[in-house]
Motif scaffolding. Structure first.
Motif, short mmCIF file in Angstrom:
data_model
loop_
_atom_site.label_atom_id
_atom_site.label_comp_id
_atom_site.label_asym_id
_atom_site.label_seq_id
_atom_site.Cartn_x
_atom_site.Cartn_y
_atom_site.Cartn_z
N ASN A 187 0.81 -1.01 0.27
CA ASN A 187 -0.18 0.06 -0.23
C ASN A 187 0.48 0.82 0.01
O ASN A 187 2.04 1.57 0.45
N GLY A 188 0.61 1.72 -0.49
CA GLY A 188 0.79 3.40 -1.00
C GLY A 188 2.45 3.07 -1.99
O GLY A 188 1.85 2.83 -3.54
N ASN A 189 3.66 3.51 -2.05
CA ASN A 189 4.61 3.91 -2.82
C ASN A 189 5.37 2.82 -3.00
O ASN A 189 6.58 3.28 -2.27
N LEU A 191 7.94 2.66 -4.97
CA LEU A 191 9.08 3.10 -5.45
C LEU A 191 10.02 3.95 -3.56
O LEU A 191 11.65 4.07 -4.11
N TRP A 192 9.21 3.94 -3.46
CA TRP A 192 10.34 5.38 -1.64
C TRP A 192 11.30 3.41 -1.48
O TRP A 192 12.06 3.26 -0.55
N ASP A 194 10.28 -1.12 -1.95
CA ASP A 194 9.63 -2.65 -1.65
C ASP A 194 10.66 -3.48 -1.17
O ASP A 194 11.43 -3.86 -1.47
N PRO A 367 5.59 5.84 3.90
CA PRO A 367 5.43 6.20 2.25
C PRO A 367 5.08 4.93 1.81
O PRO A 367 4.09 4.65 0.44
N PHE A 368 5.07 3.35 2.07
CA PHE A 368 4.95 2.18 2.05
C PHE A 368 4.71 1.17 2.63
O PHE A 368 6.07 1.51 3.47
#
Length: 560
Positions: A187-189, A191-192, A194, A367-368
């Protein structure tokens, strides 16, 4: 910025990120330090050259990747001159080249047991017994007292002495980890950072599983999995730091079994125990979570059928730009929103009644985030993808959405190149009608494909857009009617679901992860959308497209 300004931004935060980059790509911390030093050296050389840097982080990571490529090439060339046999066998021969078979077997067991010691004890044993260093010099290297070194040597000898007989049998047993697989969502971005990318092999998967219900040390994990501690320590740290050095699948816990504070994932000193850092449920737990929703699905479906029929005129009165409004297409468009209203009602009750005092700050700031469960045979739900383009076919902006589920196949995915999709462009042009005679022969071929996939329909000599079209300014109220379900229609069912989901969360979720309770609710609700669609299709309220491909579940917003 100028290249000469590079030295100004090389602070501790950047070094942490560079080290995380290196740590994830090397076999141990020593190699990571060497690679990191090479990258810093290349950046310093760049700082002594002329020129501008347009994208700072793009430049930094380009240097890092190129340096890593050179580092790997050099490592590969050096390996040609490196002994590739069993290092324990080599140590035995070096330690006692004239010894008999019995002494070699004993040494082999000892060396194997050294590998199972934690790093602090293992390094002392190697420096003292294999490198022949005196206690005083080892203490200097370890930045500790001679007494501490003697205590570590004594503890390590006791451990080896008590285990070496067991190793005679266990050293012959190959390490074979059972197959385990997870379904981990995000959930989220991503690219921050993973962290899922670092959990594709069986060893990290098993380490995550060991940390799921209780914190473990590297030594405990090594003993449980029968994998040398040297490998376990490195893998645990990789899982803790994650891809970006800030968010991993594991975290440190302090001695009180609370989440360690301070530098977080990017810290430099481990308290010694690792715990899971995301929600991960086993099969039985998922069955209980989903059962809370499944019990209410029949009542939910009845409410939805009655609600959409009662509000049909309101739905049909929405100012779509289409020449013809199709009730079936409108219903398919609304299904995801209707499902999420039920899920959100339950989430609101959980937040206000059961987890009002639980801190969700860490997840809110991140962010993720990831969450998941053990993969089983059953898959649920679907997807909703949206993509936008500007200055397309005379429109300032066009946004296209489509859903995917067991009844509807997607037309496009996130990142789809709208500028080169001729069929979709015809759908944009045909909102107010498009004459067939206006098309070239190639255009007519594209139109035929657009009709076949459900983008267009033909009426006489004109083509019209079949997928639903919404004008600028109206898209914000596209799901207002569906959201009305939240006003008393689902209260009883949502209360029943929330009570049971809350009970499962309290039983299954570690205390330090209670702030991420909403993801447990998301997972619990997985069967609802499929069950709703199946129910409405069976009742012929929804008509699915033939072979799964049609205008159903696809719509666009246009801004002239």
């Amino acid at each position: 910025m100028k290249k000469q300004e590079l030295l100004k931004i090389m602070d501790g935060e950047l070094m942490e990120k560079l080290f995380s980059f290196c740590y994830a790509r090397t076999s141990d911390s020593q190699e990571a330090r060497e690679l990191c030093s090479d990258i810093v050296f290349e950046l310093m050389k760049a700082a002594n050259t002329e020129g501008d840097i347009g994208n700072l982080y793009g430049f930094l990571w380009k240097v890092a990747r190129n340096t890593y490529a050179d580092f790997s090439d050099k490592k590969s060339r050096n390996s040609d001159r490196t002994y590739h046999g069993d290092p324990e066998e080599l140590f035995s021969v070096l330690a006692n080249p004239d010894g008999g078979d019995d002494s070699r077997e004993l040494l082999d067991a000892v060396y194997r047991q050294i590998a199972f010691l934690t790093r602090a004890y293992r390094e002392v044993m190697i420096l003292f017994y294999l490198d022949g260093l005196p206690v005083a010099e080892i203490a200097g290297r370890q930045n500790t007292s001679e007494g501490a070194i003697r205590e570590r040597l004594s503890s390590a000898r006791k451990r080896i002495r008590s285990e070496v007989e067991k190793m005679a049998e266990s050293s012959q047993r190959p390490v074979v980890l059972d197959q385990i697989d997870y379904w981990i969502m995000g959930n989220g971005n991503p690219l921050w950072g993973d962290p899922r990318k670092l959990c594709t092999r069986q060893l990290p998967k098993h380490l995550v599983w060991l940390c799921r219900k209780k914190s473990v040390s590297a030594a405990e994990a090594a003993e449980e999995l029968h994998v040398p501690t040297v490998y376990v320590e490195e893998e645990l740290e990789i899982l803790r730091r994650g891809e970006n050095g800030q968010y991993g699948l594991l975290r440190w816990l302090d001695s009180g079994n609370k989440a360690a504070t301070g530098k977080g994932a990017g810290g430099t000193r481990a308290p010694g125990r690792y715990a899971i850092n995301f929600l991960l449920f086993d099969t039985k737990e998922m069955e209980q979570l989903r059962a809370a929703y499944r019990e209410q699905i029949p009542a939910f479906c009845r409410v939805v059928r009655d609600y959409v029929e009662t509000h049909k005129e309101e739905y049909m009165a929405f100012p779509y730009l289409n020449r013809r409004k199709d009730w079936n297409l409108i219903l398919w468009q609304q299904m995801h929103a209707i499902f999420h209203v039920f899920e959100d009602c339950v989430e609101g009750i959980l937040a206000g009644k059961y987890f009002a005092g639980v801190d969700t700050g860490e997840d809110d700031r991140r962010p993720f985030s990831v969450f998941g469960h053990v993969r089983e045979g059953e898959n649920f739900g679907g997807g909703l993808d949206g993509m936008s383009g500007e200055n397309i076919c005379g429109c300032a902006r066009v946004t296209v959405f489509n859903i995917t589920n067991r009844w509807v196949q997607p037309h496009l995915w996130a990142g789809h190149d709208m500028a080169n999709d001729a069929a979709l462009q015809l759908a944009i042009r045909a909102v107010e009608g498009l004459g067939v005679e206006e098309l070239s022969e190639t255009g007519k071929e594209h139109a035929a494909r657009a009709i076949e996939c459900g983008y267009l329909y033909r009426e006489g000599d004109r083509l019209y857009t079949k997928i639903l079209v919404c004008g600028a300014g109206d898209e914000d109220r596209l799901f207002d009617i569906a959201n009305g379900l939240a006003h008393g229609y689902l209260e009883e069912s949502a209360q029943n679901v929330a009570e049971k989901v809350a009970g499962c969360i309290r039983r299954f979720v570690p205390e330090h992860l209670l702030g991420e309770w909403k993801y447990a609710n998301w997972l619990a609700a997985q069967p609802v959308l499929d069950a709703l669609l199946d129910n409405l299709v069976a009742a012929k309220v929804l008509l699915p497209p033939e072979n799964g491909v049609g205008a159903e579940g696809c719509w666009m917003n246009v801004e002239k």
